[in-house]
Design a protein around this motif. Structure first.
Motif, mmCIF file in Angstrom:
data_model
loop_
_atom_site.group_PDB
_atom_site.id
_atom_site.type_symbol
_atom_site.label_atom_id
_atom_site.label_comp_id
_atom_site.label_asym_id
_atom_site.label_seq_id
_atom_site.Cartn_x
_atom_site.Cartn_y
_atom_site.Cartn_z
ATOM 1 N N GLN A 153 0.690 -1.388 0.218
ATOM 2 C CA GLN A 153 -0.103 0.092 -0.123
ATOM 3 C C GLN A 153 0.856 1.244 0.106
ATOM 4 N N SER A 154 2.132 1.205 0.264
ATOM 5 C CA SER A 154 2.617 2.830 0.657
ATOM 6 C C SER A 154 3.182 3.076 -0.131
ATOM 7 N N LEU A 155 3.459 1.337 -1.470
ATOM 8 C CA LEU A 155 4.557 1.412 -2.820
ATOM 9 C C LEU A 155 3.524 2.624 -3.767
ATOM 10 N N LEU A 156 2.097 2.027 -3.317
ATOM 11 C CA LEU A 156 1.083 3.239 -4.473
ATOM 12 C C LEU A 156 0.440 4.064 -4.275
ATOM 13 N N ASN A 157 0.524 4.321 -2.480
ATOM 14 C CA ASN A 157 0.936 5.818 -2.319
ATOM 15 C C ASN A 157 1.499 6.898 -2.233
ATOM 16 N N LYS A 158 2.934 5.889 -2.311
ATOM 17 C CA LYS A 158 4.029 6.912 -2.911
ATOM 18 C C LYS A 158 3.715 7.482 -3.752
ATOM 19 N N ALA A 159 3.926 6.047 -5.371
ATOM 20 C CA ALA A 159 3.356 6.321 -6.434
ATOM 21 C C ALA A 159 3.110 7.388 -7.328
ATOM 22 N N THR A 160 1.764 7.658 -6.644
ATOM 23 C CA THR A 160 0.498 8.432 -6.904
ATOM 24 C C THR A 160 0.792 9.623 -6.433
ATOM 25 N N LYS A 161 1.360 9.721 -5.257
ATOM 26 C CA LYS A 161 1.155 10.861 -4.987
ATOM 27 C C LYS A 161 2.141 11.948 -5.449
ATOM 28 N N PHE A 162 3.600 10.638 -6.239
ATOM 29 C CA PHE A 162 4.572 11.410 -6.813
ATOM 30 C C PHE A 162 3.945 12.152 -8.309
ATOM 31 N N ARG A 163 2.563 11.619 -8.638
ATOM 32 C CA ARG A 163 2.221 11.193 -10.287
ATOM 33 C C ARG A 163 1.466 12.558 -10.708
ATOM 34 N N ASP A 164 0.790 12.840 -8.550
ATOM 35 C CA ASP A 164 0.003 14.115 -9.044
ATOM 36 C C ASP A 164 0.943 15.266 -8.885
ATOM 37 N N GLU A 165 1.824 14.935 -7.852
ATOM 38 C CA GLU A 165 2.539 16.131 -7.578
ATOM 39 C C GLU A 165 3.372 16.834 -9.505
ATOM 40 N N ASN A 166 3.787 15.982 -9.887
ATOM 41 C CA ASN A 166 4.327 16.247 -11.027
ATOM 42 C C ASN A 166 2.886 15.962 -12.730
ATOM 43 N N THR A 167 1.878 16.353 -12.441
ATOM 44 C CA THR A 167 1.057 16.759 -13.226
ATOM 45 C C THR A 167 0.003 17.668 -13.277
ATOM 46 N N GLN A 168 0.598 18.725 -14.465
ATOM 47 C CA GLN A 168 -0.166 20.043 -13.979
ATOM 48 C C GLN A 168 -0.767 20.431 -15.074
ATOM 49 N N GLN A 169 -1.962 21.099 -14.651
ATOM 50 C CA GLN A 169 -3.289 21.273 -15.476
ATOM 51 C C GLN A 169 -2.578 23.085 -15.738
ATOM 52 N N VAL A 170 -2.537 22.962 -17.135
ATOM 53 C CA VAL A 170 -1.909 23.641 -18.021
ATOM 54 C C VAL A 170 -3.156 24.737 -18.879
ATOM 55 N N LYS A 171 -2.442 25.658 -19.259
ATOM 56 C CA LYS A 171 -3.725 26.903 -19.760
ATOM 57 C C LYS A 171 -2.892 26.929 -21.403
ATOM 58 N N ASN A 172 -1.528 27.859 -21.307
ATOM 59 C CA ASN A 172 -0.977 27.732 -22.626
ATOM 60 C C ASN A 172 -0.034 27.280 -22.776
ATOM 61 N N TYR A 173 0.768 27.398 -24.322
ATOM 62 C CA TYR A 173 1.804 26.577 -24.671
ATOM 63 C C TYR A 173 3.196 26.728 -23.783
ATOM 64 N N ASP A 174 3.140 27.991 -23.632
ATOM 65 C CA ASP A 174 4.450 28.010 -22.311
ATOM 66 C C ASP A 174 4.316 27.534 -21.381
ATOM 67 N N GLU A 175 3.198 26.876 -20.375
ATOM 68 C CA GLU A 175 2.950 26.309 -19.712
ATOM 69 C C GLU A 175 3.063 24.906 -19.627
ATOM 70 N N PHE A 176 2.876 24.065 -20.799
ATOM 71 C CA PHE A 176 3.580 23.000 -21.396
ATOM 72 C C PHE A 176 4.427 22.386 -21.597
ATOM 73 N N LYS A 177 5.178 23.494 -22.237
ATOM 74 C CA LYS A 177 6.732 23.368 -22.409
ATOM 75 C C LYS A 177 7.398 22.919 -21.071
ATOM 76 N N SER A 178 7.230 23.738 -20.343
ATOM 77 C CA SER A 178 7.341 23.793 -18.585
ATOM 78 C C SER A 178 7.206 22.771 -17.925
ATOM 79 N N ALA A 179 5.761 22.048 -18.307
ATOM 80 C CA ALA A 179 5.142 21.211 -17.403
ATOM 81 C C ALA A 179 5.865 19.464 -17.629
#
Length: 480
Positions: free
Chosen positions: A395-421
């Motif tokens: 469970q700990s591995l799943l929680n850690k991987a989920t947290k990492f994915r969510d923290e590194n998924t950005q909601q972007v609104k323009n192309y500049d933000e996209f390139k950074s994401a």
């Protein structure tokens, strides 16, 4: 030898960390032909555990296993235009056999839709013969230019399922069902929080009408396509004349599906959970769930310690725990600790003279380093204690991987933000672009649409790239 001497930190060079770890952890080695891979016993046992976890799920849905030839007539591949176009650059073709030139060249199986289609056209005559639900466990060959152990090799191992149905609705339901099976396996057995969704037209399987996928984020933020399920429509049925007589005695073409998950999933496990000390394997799939390290300094201490070790091994084995005793006497206990951490064993049990005296053991969990992850436990009820701990690690591995994915998924609104994401993870965007827009973004950023997730928000938005109204979210990322 310390792990720091063996592995470069992930943050310094993720690619080199991965390549070195696969070799040092004894999972695989390079074959003598460039781009080929030897899977060593430790890596193969991990694959066997993956096979078993999937196989029982497949059979619960009515799937049966079969085997088909690895040599496929070139004329078969040429029958479905999009299929041959997609695979032509990767084909390995045999032109000679038995010292003679063959009348017709044969391809070494890149995937089996065509030879399956040939067989199904003979086997299926009536609606009573349907559905046909078959899975193959085999290897396939794709002549890749850029290879990487487990992730992309000339020959790799996988399962490929092939089903035939009377109706579009039934075939589409099977396509979705098999992706649900992959999702359940990835999340619950591999502790990898995948995103299920659909591929765009430019990213779908060659010859498919629709392709579904599970996408996972690796430890460097890149995506890995971890399993796919394809609705083939009647493309292959028409190419291979797979027809049945319906209840009204009229000939109809079947609707077919195919779906697969390969040894690249081992790469997903390594890159999702591993750290600077090495592998961290999810307990449900780990070849060894706990390793016992005997510790003694004198001959007088050795026998009582080994007696205790044997008793603990017996208790754990009888409880169904995959356990190994490290009896090596030519290396130190510290070396053994590092070695089994490198190989990702989820838990470690240490037994020394003091533990014998106290009827106890020391338990260390792989996912929590140092003293924090270590406890002293009684030998009484130890099997249940270890089972519980393995559940916590899973469970700990799943929680850690989920947290990492969510923290590194950005909601972007323009192309500049996209390139950074997409430099460091996933970009979640409102999308209303064309195939040409998708191609331009890929050329400029190396990021592709990994999928249109099934889980979509309510409402509508504005496409980050075109500015047009959009009614769906897409996940973009760089990928392996």
């Amino acid at each position: 030898m310390s792990n720091e001497d063996q592995l470069i930190p992930r943050s310094k060079d993720f690619n080199e960390w991965y390549n070195t770890l696969v070799l040092k952890a004894d999972l695989a080695d390079y074959g003598p032909v460039r781009g080929t891979m030897i899977v060593k016993p430790y890596g193969w046992t991990l694959w066997e555990n993956i096979q078993q976890a999937l196989d029982k799920r497949f059979k619960a849905t009515g799937i049966e296993n079969a085997a088909f030839p690895m040599f496929i007539p070139m004329s078969f591949l040429e029958k479905e235009a999009h299929h041959i176009e997609g695979f032509a650059p990767e084909l390995a073709v045999v032109t000679h056999g038995g010292g003679k030139e063959l009348n017709e060249p044969v391809a070494v199986r890149p995937t089996s839709e065509t030879i399956i289609g040939h067989a199904y056209s003979k086997w299926i005559q009536s609606h009573r013969d349907l559905p046909v639900l078959i899975n193959l466990w085999n290897s396939v060959v794709r002549w890749e230019l850029h290879t990487k152990l487990f992730l992309r090799t000339l020959e790799f191992y996988w399962q490929e399922g092939h089903t035939a149905h009377a109706t579009e609705a039934e075939a589409w339901e099977r396509t979705k069902l098999m992706l649900e099976v992959y999702t359940d396996f990835a999340v619950n057995d591999a502790a990898i929080p995948v995103i299920p969704g659909e591929k765009t037209e430019s990213e779908k399987f060659a010859g498919a009408q629709r392709t579904l996928t599970i996408e996972a984020m690796m430890g460097d933020g890149k995506a890995l396509q971890s399993g796919t399920s394809h609705y083939l429509g009647q493309n292959f049925a028409k190419a291979f004349d797979i027809k049945y007589l319906d209840v009204d005695n009229i000939h109809q073409f079947c609707h077919t599906t195919s779906w697969g998950l390969s040894t690249r999933f081992i790469g997903a496990i390594i890159m999702t959970h591993g750290d600077d000390k090495g592998l961290i394997l999810p307990p449900r799939l780990a070849p060894i769930q706990t390793v016992i390290i005997p510790i003694s300094k004198t001959e007088d201490e050795k026998q009582p310690v080994m007696d205790a070790v044997d008793a603990v091994q017996k208790q754990l084995s009888e409880a169904g725990i995959r356990v190994k005793v490290d009896k090596r006497d030519n290396v130190t206990a510290g070396f053994k600790f590092n070695d089994w951490e490198l190989r990702g064993v989820p838990s470690r049990i240490e037994i020394g003279p003091r533990d014998v005296k106290n009827n106890s053991v020391a338990i260390a969990r792989r996912d929590v380093p140092g003293k924090e992850g270590k406890v002293i436990a009684s030998r009484e009820g130890l099997a249940e204690r270890i089972k519980s701990l393995l559940g916590e690690v899973q469970q700990s591995l799943l929680n850690k991987a989920t947290k990492f994915r969510d923290e590194n998924t950005q909601q972007v609104k323009n192309y500049d933000e996209f390139k950074s994401a997409v430099e460091k993870g996933f970009a979640s965007v409102w999308w209303a672009g064309s195939d040409a827009d998708e191609a331009r973004i890929k050329e400029e950023t190396k990021a592709t649409i990994r999928c249109i997730p099934f889980n979509q928000p309510d409402g509508k938005g504005t496409c980050f790239y075109t500015g047009k109204p959009a009614d769906k979210i897409a996940i973009f990322a760089r990928s392996y």
